[in-house]
Design an enzyme around this catalytic site. Structure first.
Site, PDB file in Angstrom:
ATOM      1  N   HIS A  69      -3.485   0.720  12.567  1.00  0.00           N
ATOM      2  CA  HIS A  69      -3.209  -0.494  13.346  1.00  0.00           C
ATOM      3  C   HIS A  69      -4.533  -1.168  13.691  1.00  0.00           C
ATOM      4  CE1 HIS A  69      -1.820  -3.348  16.135  1.00  0.00           C
ATOM      5  NE2 HIS A  69      -1.846  -2.623  17.232  1.00  0.00           N
ATOM      6  N   HIS A  77       0.825  -1.218   0.000  1.00  0.00           N
ATOM      7  CA  HIS A  77       0.000   0.000   0.000  1.00  0.00           C
ATOM      8  C   HIS A  77       0.859   1.269   0.000  1.00  0.00           C
ATOM      9  CE1 HIS A  77      -3.966  -1.962   0.851  1.00  0.00           C
ATOM     10  NE2 HIS A  77      -3.192  -2.893   1.367  1.00  0.00           N
ATOM     11  N   TYR A 116       0.891  -4.515  11.867  1.00  0.00           N
ATOM     12  CA  TYR A 116       0.745  -3.065  11.657  1.00  0.00           C
ATOM     13  C   TYR A 116       1.555  -2.259  12.659  1.00  0.00           C
ATOM     14  CZ  TYR A 116      -2.710  -4.040   8.160  1.00  0.00           C
ATOM     15  OH  TYR A 116      -3.313  -4.482   7.018  1.00  0.00           O
ATOM     16  N   ASN A 172     -10.397  -2.693   2.667  1.00  0.00           N
ATOM     17  CA  ASN A 172     -10.092  -2.731   1.234  1.00  0.00           C
ATOM     18  C   ASN A 172     -11.374  -2.508   0.443  1.00  0.00           C
ATOM     19  OD1 ASN A 172      -7.343  -3.193   1.325  1.00  0.00           O
ATOM     20  ND2 ASN A 172      -7.492  -5.411   1.079  1.00  0.00           N
TER      21      ASN A 172
HETATM   22 FE1  HDD Z   1      -2.585  -4.842   5.365  1.00  0.00          FE
HETATM   23  C1  HDD Z   1      -1.083  -1.842   5.130  1.00  0.00           C
HETATM   24  C2  HDD Z   1      -5.562  -3.474   4.276  1.00  0.00           C
HETATM   25  C3  HDD Z   1      -4.015  -7.972   5.277  1.00  0.00           C
HETATM   26  C4  HDD Z   1       0.165  -6.117   6.813  1.00  0.00           C
HETATM   27  N1  HDD Z   1      -3.188  -3.017   4.786  1.00  0.00           N
HETATM   28  C5  HDD Z   1      -2.420  -1.902   4.760  1.00  0.00           C
HETATM   29  C6  HDD Z   1      -3.195  -0.795   4.315  1.00  0.00           C
HETATM   30  C7  HDD Z   1      -4.459  -1.257   4.074  1.00  0.00           C
HETATM   31  C8  HDD Z   1      -4.456  -2.656   4.377  1.00  0.00           C
HETATM   32  C9  HDD Z   1      -5.650  -0.459   3.581  1.00  0.00           C
HETATM   33  C10 HDD Z   1      -2.688   0.618   4.122  1.00  0.00           C
HETATM   34  C11 HDD Z   1      -2.752   1.389   5.407  1.00  0.00           C
HETATM   35  C12 HDD Z   1      -2.312   2.810   5.171  1.00  0.00           C
HETATM   36  O1  HDD Z   1      -2.956   3.477   4.343  1.00  0.00           O
HETATM   37  O2  HDD Z   1      -1.374   3.230   5.833  1.00  0.00           O
HETATM   38  N2  HDD Z   1      -4.394  -5.593   4.806  1.00  0.00           N
HETATM   39  C13 HDD Z   1      -5.514  -4.843   4.499  1.00  0.00           C
HETATM   40  C14 HDD Z   1      -6.662  -5.729   4.448  1.00  0.00           C
HETATM   41  C15 HDD Z   1      -6.225  -6.988   4.706  1.00  0.00           C
HETATM   42  C16 HDD Z   1      -4.800  -6.904   4.941  1.00  0.00           C
HETATM   43  C17 HDD Z   1      -8.089  -5.265   4.169  1.00  0.00           C
HETATM   44  C18 HDD Z   1      -6.987  -8.267   4.787  1.00  0.00           C
HETATM   45  C19 HDD Z   1      -8.211  -8.346   5.113  1.00  0.00           C
HETATM   46  N3  HDD Z   1      -2.011  -6.719   5.901  1.00  0.00           N
HETATM   47  C20 HDD Z   1      -2.743  -7.855   5.805  1.00  0.00           C
HETATM   48  C21 HDD Z   1      -2.016  -8.950   6.397  1.00  0.00           C
HETATM   49  C22 HDD Z   1      -0.826  -8.420   6.857  1.00  0.00           C
HETATM   50  C23 HDD Z   1      -0.847  -7.015   6.526  1.00  0.00           C
HETATM   51  C24 HDD Z   1      -2.509 -10.381   6.512  1.00  0.00           C
HETATM   52  C25 HDD Z   1       0.313  -9.083   7.560  1.00  0.00           C
HETATM   53  C26 HDD Z   1       0.258 -10.197   8.233  1.00  0.00           C
HETATM   54  N4  HDD Z   1      -0.742  -4.114   5.836  1.00  0.00           N
HETATM   55  C27 HDD Z   1       0.207  -4.803   6.472  1.00  0.00           C
HETATM   56  C28 HDD Z   1       1.405  -3.964   6.862  1.00  0.00           C
HETATM   57  C29 HDD Z   1       0.995  -2.566   6.313  1.00  0.00           C
HETATM   58  C30 HDD Z   1      -0.364  -2.835   5.692  1.00  0.00           C
HETATM   59  C31 HDD Z   1       2.708  -4.517   6.394  1.00  0.00           C
HETATM   60  C32 HDD Z   1       1.970  -1.832   5.424  1.00  0.00           C
HETATM   61  C33 HDD Z   1       2.004  -0.426   5.906  1.00  0.00           C
HETATM   62  C34 HDD Z   1       1.302  -0.444   7.164  1.00  0.00           C
HETATM   63  O3  HDD Z   1       0.808  -1.692   7.409  1.00  0.00           O
HETATM   64  O4  HDD Z   1       1.172   0.466   7.943  1.00  0.00           O
HETATM   65  O5  HDD Z   1       1.550  -3.952   8.228  1.00  0.00           O
END
Ligand code: HDD
Length: 702
Positions: free
Chosen positions: A354, A89, A377, A162
């Site tokens: 988070h 993202h 997160y 999402n």
């Molecule tokens: Fe995630 C970012 C949505 C599964 C790990 N995720 C991130 C963002 C969104 C989502 C909208 C952007 C946030 C922002 O604008 O700062 N993610 C989802 C949805 C998921 C999902 C709807 C499933 C239902 N994500 C998911 C899993 C993991 C992550 C299973 C890890 C085990 N996601 C992350 C992250 C991020 C992230 C690596 C990257 C930047 C952040 O968190 O702050 O932690």
């Protein structure tokens, strides 16, 4: 000093409404503006500077002197301006807004920002794509993020959603794998922001639990027209708890007031080149113009039964939806986006969401994807934002009082007082005391937990195809066509035949006709499969229906020339502007068009205009004899992309020049513009596209 200046728009602000009317409803960063004060240029520590253009040198032609503290401070700070982009993202944009509760959720949750009627809560929303780097194009085929931080008076609540209701994997331990497969290939770092490559299709064809999400990604939902026209889904099942401790299981939905609309595939590709910032620009332009985007927040409410299932659907499986026909989405509040950020880095880049940011009355469930997210997160911000104090950044700060015992660490900006940051202690006079539920303390619902230690999924997670089949069966015929084209394109871009064949096998297990048509496009035999029988569609999943939507924020390009009928353009604007539509005049050269006492500003020339900017194109009377290749391409693209086309007076001649059939569906012809004509155009815009034209275009193409 400069903080009170109005932001300079990078494009002319849509003139639909006076920007001055777009009063911000919230201002979470106001106190920080005070950090830049005084009239004079200074160093970071307040020393006034007479000159920032010349380094201190040993004579005008001499080397720079080591002692030049200003040179060193300026360059050093610049060298460290960038922070790591998000691991997923990375590409996105964010805006401020407000959430107003309807109070209808009071029966199921004690979360005050949901339960109290008409309560207003400031929010910040960040929209994003998943796969691309920070500078990648907005309009690629991808899932979109829709993350909302509610600054409630009980602490921050983050709904990290999402625009698709399901996810590729059922257990978060696979998240690094799916992302490694979906992002660029690690040897050359290509392709950028694409799923049309071998490793993505290798992964999803081997992990068939991804099938349902793949179907959403290959549908028109993967290529939205605008962030304003996307749904949002919390994906997981959450647990809501009321004041008596009674719980229900819910799924969160954001429903856009403007409806769900998409671009068409060729249009997305042109847009990615012409205006990679298309979605970002659309959102910020609308907000600048006072055309505030809106969504309703809704919940599907299911009983909190011991098996955490509803109508045979395992609510802990994030690859499954609950069809709205089984559990209707009940509206509980409205989100309005009202203010663009003042500083992209401080707000959009530094916001940290988070899943564990919860408030009393909202709890998580054991969905194994959600459980891993609860770790990730928080963890990712440590490297992205450089330490554990990112919650002190202005955009992340709680609007509720903060009184923690967390201390020190990199970038600590609080001067904590007292000598006993631990509990209990017998020394501090004014330190925090634990908060029970009676004063808003977060007390987890005491749910029993038990089980053998295993690395395994519940048996109910094994069905990977039935809901993909449900989704496909629910789409309108035009959306099904688009999906067949998307699969054919994406698999056609894979090099490995075995991957294509394996994915065809997956398709065969979802829908035979779909599989056969994709296989035909790839020139491969269609495998036999075992698609689910008796699929019951969920009509609400289709986005092409008979419904007419609001047309706020839509843009109409008007082709004109010297001598064109400006009164017709004025009439069109008179009818469409109150509905929030922006008219942009396109003419051979820039400047303005004048005649009969009227003046029209030319916003685009034939060189600078591209069809993708417009939701409809109208040729003004008097522009019928224009001869220009770029203009012909603009009209042809608008026609191919099923956009409403208008031809007033002699404008029809220009259609013929461009090779467009004036009798085709969605081509509005008239001698002059009147209320009825403008109304017809508005009605076509309200249906988004003239899909009736698409079968005709396919015949021409074949
Ligand atoms: Fe995630 C970012 C949505 C599964 C790990 N995720 C991130 C963002 C969104 C989502 C909208 C952007 C946030 C922002 O604008 O700062 N993610 C989802 C949805 C998921 C999902 C709807 C499933 C239902 N994500 C998911 C899993 C993991 C992550 C299973 C890890 C085990 N996601 C992350 C992250 C991020 C992230 C690596 C990257 C930047 C952040 O968190 O702050 O932690």
């Amino acid at each position: 000093m400069a903080s009170s200046r109005k932001p300079e728009p990078t494009v002319p602000t849509p003139a639909a409404l006076d920007p001055a009317e777009s009063t911000p409803l919230t201002s979470s960063l106001a106190p920080e503006r005070g950090l830049q004060t005084g009239d004079y240029l200074t160093t970071a520590h307040g020393l006034r500077l007479p000159d920032t253009d010349h380094s201190l040198k040993a004579g005008p032609r001499g080397p720079a002197l080591m002692e030049d503290f200003h040179l060193r401070e300026k360059i050093t700070h610049f060298d460290h301006e960038r922070i790591p982009e998000r691991v997923v993202h990375a590409r996105g944009t964010g805006v401020h807004g407000v959430f107003r509760s309807y109070g209808t959720a009071a029966s199921v949750t004690r979360a005050r920002f949901l339960a109290e009627k008409d309560k207003e809560t400031p929010v910040f929303v960040r929209f994003s794509t998943v796969l691309g780097s920070r500078g990648s194009a907005d309009t690629v085929r991808d899932t979109r993020g829709f993350a909302t931080k509610f600054y409630t008076d009980e602490g921050n609540f983050d709904l990290v959603a999402n625009n698709m209701p399901v996810f590729f994997i059922q257990d978060g331990i696979k998240f690094p794998d799916v992302i490694h497969a979906a992002k660029w290939h690690p040897d050359r770092e290509i392709p950028q922001a694409q799923t049309a490559h071998d490793t993505f299709w290798d992964f999803v064809s081997l992990h068939t639990e991804a099938t349902h999400h793949v179907f959403w990604a290959m549908s028109d939902r993967g290529i939205p027209r605008s962030y304003r026209t996307m749904e949002g889904f919390g994906v997981h099942t959450f647990r809501l708890v009321d004041a008596e401790g009674t719980s229900v299981l819910v799924k969160f939905h954001w429903k856009p007031v403007a409806g769900v609309h998409s671009q068409v595939w060729e249009e997305t590709q042109i847009t990615a080149g012409v205006d990679p910032d298309f979605h970002r620009r659309d959102l910020t332009d609308c907000i600048d113009a006072g055309l505030f985007p809106e969504w309703e927040l809704g919940i599907q409410v299911m009983p909190d039964t011991p098996d955490e299932s509803f109508e045979g659907i395992d609510l802990l499986d994030p690859t499954k939806i609950v069809p709205e026909e089984l559990a209707p989405v009940q509206p509980i509040g409205k989100l309005t986006l009202t203010r663009n950020p003042d500083n992209f880095h401080a707000e959009v880049e530094q916001i940290a969401f988070h899943m564990g940011n919860l408030v009393p009355g909202i709890e998580v469930t054991n969905d194994p994807l959600l459980q891993a997210r609860l770790f990730s997160y928080l963890d990712t911000q440590l490297s992205r934002l450089g330490g554990p104090n990112f919650n002190q950044l202005p955009i992340n700060r709680s609007h509720a009082p903060v009184n923690d015992n967390l201390r020190d660490g990199m970038h600590q900006s609080v001067v904590h007082r007292g000598i006993a940051p631990y509990l209990p202690n017998s020394l501090s006079q004014d330190g925090p005391v634990p908060a029970g539920p009676e004063v808003g303390g977060y007390v987890h619902l005491p749910k029993p937990v038990q089980g053998d230690k295993v690395r395994a999924n519940p048996v109910s997670f094994a069905d990977h195809y039935s809901q993909a089949a449900l989704f496909y069966a629910s789409l309108s015929p035009i959306e099904q066509e688009h999906m067949i084209e998307a699969f054919t394109f994406e698999l056609g871009r894979c090099y490995e035949q075995k991957i294509r064949q394996r994915q065809l096998q997956v398709l065969a297990n979802v829908n035979t006709d779909l599989c056969e048509r994709v296989a035909a496009g790839l020139g491969l035999p269609a495998p036999e499969g075992t698609p689910p029988l008796n699929v019951v569609p969920s009509p609400v999943l289709a986005q092409v229906t008979d419904r007419v939507w609001p047309i706020t924020g839509r843009v109409v390009g008007v082709v004109a020339a010297p001598g064109a009928d400006l009164s017709g353009i004025a009439k069109l604007r008179e009818v469409l502007k109150p509905q929030g539509v922006v008219l942009r005049v396109i003419a051979p050269i820039g400047g303005q068009l004048a005649g009969d006492g009227a003046v029209e500003i030319v916003e685009r020339t034939f060189q600078t205009a591209r069809s993708v900017e417009y939701d409809a194109v109208v040729i003004a009377d008097g522009a019928g004899d224009l001869l220009d290749l770029q203009l012909n391409i603009l009209l042809q693209e608008a026609f191919r992309h099923a956009k409403p086309i208008g031809a007033v007076g002699d404008g029809e001649r220009l259609l013929l020049t461009a090779g467009i059939d004036p009798a085709a569906p969605g081509v509005l012809r008239a001698k002059s513009v009147d209320d009825a004509y403008a109304g017809q155009l508005a009605a076509l815009l309200g249906k988004h596209r003239v899909w009736e034209r698409m079968p005709m275009l396919r015949l021409v193409a074949s």
